[in-house]
Write a protein that holds these residues in place. Sequence first.
Motif, PDB file in Angstrom:
ATOM      1  N   ILE A   1       3.810 -26.813  -9.423  1.00 15.71           N
ATOM      2  CA  ILE A   1       3.097 -25.945 -10.361  1.00 15.71           C
ATOM      3  C   ILE A   1       1.692 -25.621  -9.857  1.00 15.71           C
ATOM      4  N   LYS A   2       1.010 -26.591  -9.250  1.00 17.57           N
ATOM      5  CA  LYS A   2      -0.339 -26.337  -8.728  1.00 17.57           C
ATOM      6  C   LYS A   2      -0.378 -25.088  -7.848  1.00 17.57           C
ATOM      7  N   TYR A   3       0.598 -24.956  -6.984  1.00 16.30           N
ATOM      8  CA  TYR A   3       0.555 -23.853  -6.032  1.00 16.30           C
ATOM      9  C   TYR A   3       1.305 -22.608  -6.520  1.00 16.30           C
ATOM     10  N   ILE A   4       1.887 -22.677  -7.702  1.00 18.68           N
ATOM     11  CA  ILE A   4       2.394 -21.459  -8.348  1.00 18.68           C
ATOM     12  C   ILE A   4       1.237 -20.769  -9.067  1.00 18.68           C
ATOM     13  N   TYR A   5       0.441 -21.560  -9.822  1.00 18.81           N
ATOM     14  CA  TYR A   5      -0.651 -20.995 -10.613  1.00 18.81           C
ATOM     15  C   TYR A   5      -1.977 -20.903  -9.863  1.00 18.81           C
ATOM     16  N   ASN A   6      -2.230 -21.833  -8.933  1.00 18.04           N
ATOM     17  CA  ASN A   6      -3.439 -21.815  -8.098  1.00 18.04           C
ATOM     18  C   ASN A   6      -4.714 -21.633  -8.933  1.00 18.04           C
ATOM     19  N   THR A   7      -4.869 -22.471  -9.958  1.00 18.45           N
ATOM     20  CA  THR A   7      -5.960 -22.356 -10.930  1.00 18.45           C
ATOM     21  C   THR A   7      -7.292 -22.870 -10.382  1.00 18.45           C
ATOM     22  N   LEU A   8      -8.335 -22.109 -10.646  1.00 19.57           N
ATOM     23  CA  LEU A   8      -9.710 -22.421 -10.257  1.00 19.57           C
ATOM     24  C   LEU A   8     -10.179 -23.698 -10.957  1.00 19.57           C
ATOM     25  N   ARG A   9     -10.874 -24.547 -10.254  1.00 17.24           N
ATOM     26  CA  ARG A   9     -11.438 -25.766 -10.828  1.00 17.24           C
ATOM     27  C   ARG A   9     -12.637 -25.431 -11.714  1.00 17.24           C
ATOM     28  N   PRO A  10     -12.923 -26.284 -12.732  1.00 15.81           N
ATOM     29  CA  PRO A  10     -14.103 -26.045 -13.581  1.00 15.81           C
ATOM     30  C   PRO A  10     -15.396 -25.912 -12.781  1.00 15.81           C
ATOM     31  N   GLU A  11     -15.597 -26.766 -11.779  1.00 20.29           N
ATOM     32  CA  GLU A  11     -16.829 -26.717 -10.994  1.00 20.29           C
ATOM     33  C   GLU A  11     -17.005 -25.355 -10.322  1.00 20.29           C
ATOM     34  N   THR A  12     -15.939 -24.824  -9.781  1.00 17.63           N
ATOM     35  CA  THR A  12     -16.006 -23.517  -9.121  1.00 17.63           C
ATOM     36  C   THR A  12     -16.328 -22.410 -10.114  1.00 17.63           C
ATOM     37  N   ALA A  13     -15.657 -22.442 -11.263  1.00 14.77           N
ATOM     38  CA  ALA A  13     -15.894 -21.409 -12.282  1.00 14.77           C
ATOM     39  C   ALA A  13     -17.315 -21.489 -12.839  1.00 14.77           C
ATOM     40  N   ILE A  14     -17.782 -22.687 -13.133  1.00 14.90           N
ATOM     41  CA  ILE A  14     -19.128 -22.854 -13.687  1.00 14.90           C
ATOM     42  C   ILE A  14     -20.187 -22.446 -12.659  1.00 14.90           C
ATOM     43  N   ASP A  15     -20.007 -22.897 -11.408  1.00 13.06           N
ATOM     44  CA  ASP A  15     -20.956 -22.517 -10.343  1.00 13.06           C
ATOM     45  C   ASP A  15     -21.011 -21.002 -10.164  1.00 13.06           C
TER      46      ASP A  15
ATOM     47  N   TRP B   1     -24.628 -26.956 -11.486  1.00 15.05           N
ATOM     48  CA  TRP B   1     -23.841 -27.899 -12.294  1.00 15.05           C
ATOM     49  C   TRP B   1     -22.879 -28.692 -11.413  1.00 15.05           C
ATOM     50  N   ARG B   2     -22.754 -29.981 -11.681  1.00 15.57           N
ATOM     51  CA  ARG B   2     -21.812 -30.829 -10.964  1.00 15.57           C
ATOM     52  C   ARG B   2     -21.062 -31.699 -11.975  1.00 15.57           C
ATOM     53  N   PRO B   3     -19.769 -31.918 -11.738  1.00 15.61           N
ATOM     54  CA  PRO B   3     -18.988 -32.780 -12.626  1.00 15.61           C
ATOM     55  C   PRO B   3     -19.328 -34.250 -12.409  1.00 15.61           C
ATOM     56  N   HIS B   4     -18.918 -35.083 -13.340  1.00 16.70           N
ATOM     57  CA  HIS B   4     -19.141 -36.533 -13.207  1.00 16.70           C
ATOM     58  C   HIS B   4     -18.231 -37.134 -12.140  1.00 16.70           C
ATOM     59  N   LEU B   5     -17.028 -36.575 -11.992  1.00 19.51           N
ATOM     60  CA  LEU B   5     -16.084 -37.042 -10.977  1.00 19.51           C
ATOM     61  C   LEU B   5     -16.092 -36.078  -9.799  1.00 19.51           C
ATOM     62  N   GLN B   6     -15.742 -36.570  -8.647  1.00 24.68           N
ATOM     63  CA  GLN B   6     -15.690 -35.738  -7.450  1.00 24.68           C
ATOM     64  C   GLN B   6     -14.529 -34.746  -7.564  1.00 24.68           C
ATOM     65  N   THR B   7     -14.803 -33.471  -7.362  1.00 24.49           N
ATOM     66  CA  THR B   7     -13.786 -32.433  -7.463  1.00 24.49           C
ATOM     67  C   THR B   7     -12.865 -32.462  -6.244  1.00 24.49           C
ATOM     68  N   PRO B   8     -11.559 -32.601  -6.479  1.00 22.77           N
ATOM     69  CA  PRO B   8     -10.613 -32.577  -5.355  1.00 22.77           C
ATOM     70  C   PRO B   8     -10.479 -31.174  -4.757  1.00 22.77           C
ATOM     71  N   PRO B   9     -10.104 -31.088  -3.483  1.00 20.80           N
ATOM     72  CA  PRO B   9     -10.035 -29.788  -2.791  1.00 20.80           C
ATOM     73  C   PRO B   9      -8.664 -29.103  -2.903  1.00 20.80           C
ATOM     74  N   PHE B  10      -8.109 -29.046  -4.098  1.00 20.22           N
ATOM     75  CA  PHE B  10      -6.833 -28.361  -4.322  1.00 20.22           C
ATOM     76  C   PHE B  10      -6.812 -27.829  -5.748  1.00 20.22           C
ATOM     77  N   PRO B  11      -5.851 -26.951  -6.086  1.00 19.17           N
ATOM     78  CA  PRO B  11      -5.874 -26.282  -7.396  1.00 19.17           C
ATOM     79  C   PRO B  11      -5.901 -27.235  -8.587  1.00 19.17           C
ATOM     80  N   GLU B  12      -6.464 -26.734  -9.671  1.00 15.09           N
ATOM     81  CA  GLU B  12      -6.699 -27.520 -10.878  1.00 15.09           C
ATOM     82  C   GLU B  12      -5.424 -27.795 -11.684  1.00 15.09           C
ATOM     83  N   TYR B  13      -4.648 -26.784 -11.972  1.00 16.62           N
ATOM     84  CA  TYR B  13      -3.503 -26.929 -12.882  1.00 16.62           C
ATOM     85  C   TYR B  13      -2.231 -27.126 -12.085  1.00 16.62           C
ATOM     86  N   THR B  14      -1.508 -28.159 -12.363  1.00 14.58           N
ATOM     87  CA  THR B  14      -1.627 -29.207 -13.362  1.00 14.58           C
ATOM     88  C   THR B  14      -2.372 -30.407 -12.795  1.00 14.58           C
ATOM     89  N   CYS B  15      -2.719 -31.316 -13.680  1.00 17.13           N
ATOM     90  CA  CYS B  15      -3.473 -32.504 -13.288  1.00 17.13           C
ATOM     91  C   CYS B  15      -2.526 -33.578 -12.752  1.00 17.13           C
TER      92      CYS B  15
END
Length: 173
Positions: free
Chosen positions: A52-66, A73-87
């Motif tokens: 599903i991650k690579y079907i939807y290829n959803t932008l991470r919150p950090e990328t969208a907010i930046d 803005w930076r998240p509390h956890l380190q943002t992984p280098p792959f699509p957001e949805y699904t977790c």
Amino acid sequence: MFGTKKYSPPGHWMGVVGIAAMKSKSDFSETTYAYAKTSIALFDAFIQCWNIKYIYNTLRPETAIDRYFDPNWRPHLQTPPFPEYTCGHCTISASASEVLTGIFGDNFSYTDSTELEFGIKSRSFTSFRSAASETKDSRFYGGIHYKYSCERSNVMGKKVGELIVTRLQMKKK
């Protein structure tokens, strides 16, 4: 960018299997059964999630907010280098928690000490499902996933776990 080292989410759940096996005083066969069934659930949950991650290829919150609101803005956890949805963490945690509940029972309380060597304190849980629920919340509050993604991933992982519990028959001696 840099990566901090600690156990992967499936490695973490394998540590929880060991904790549960020790607490329940499982013998070798029971422990092997728990590790095998949980690892199959983790594997199947990751296949479902990453497809599903690579079907939807959803932008991470950090990328969208930046990009659209605050470039500092930076998240509390380190943002992984792959699509957001699904977790991934939410999906596999729910899957593993269903399998472990099927093996050790509901309301199996335990203390998770798997990451002490990384400076992460022990956490106590009233059940495997409560640990999966905390994982669901942590990914959102940590700033690396959207709430709907965490919630939907938890539901999907639970379904994978339920499927493993009901359909995967393994001989226990």
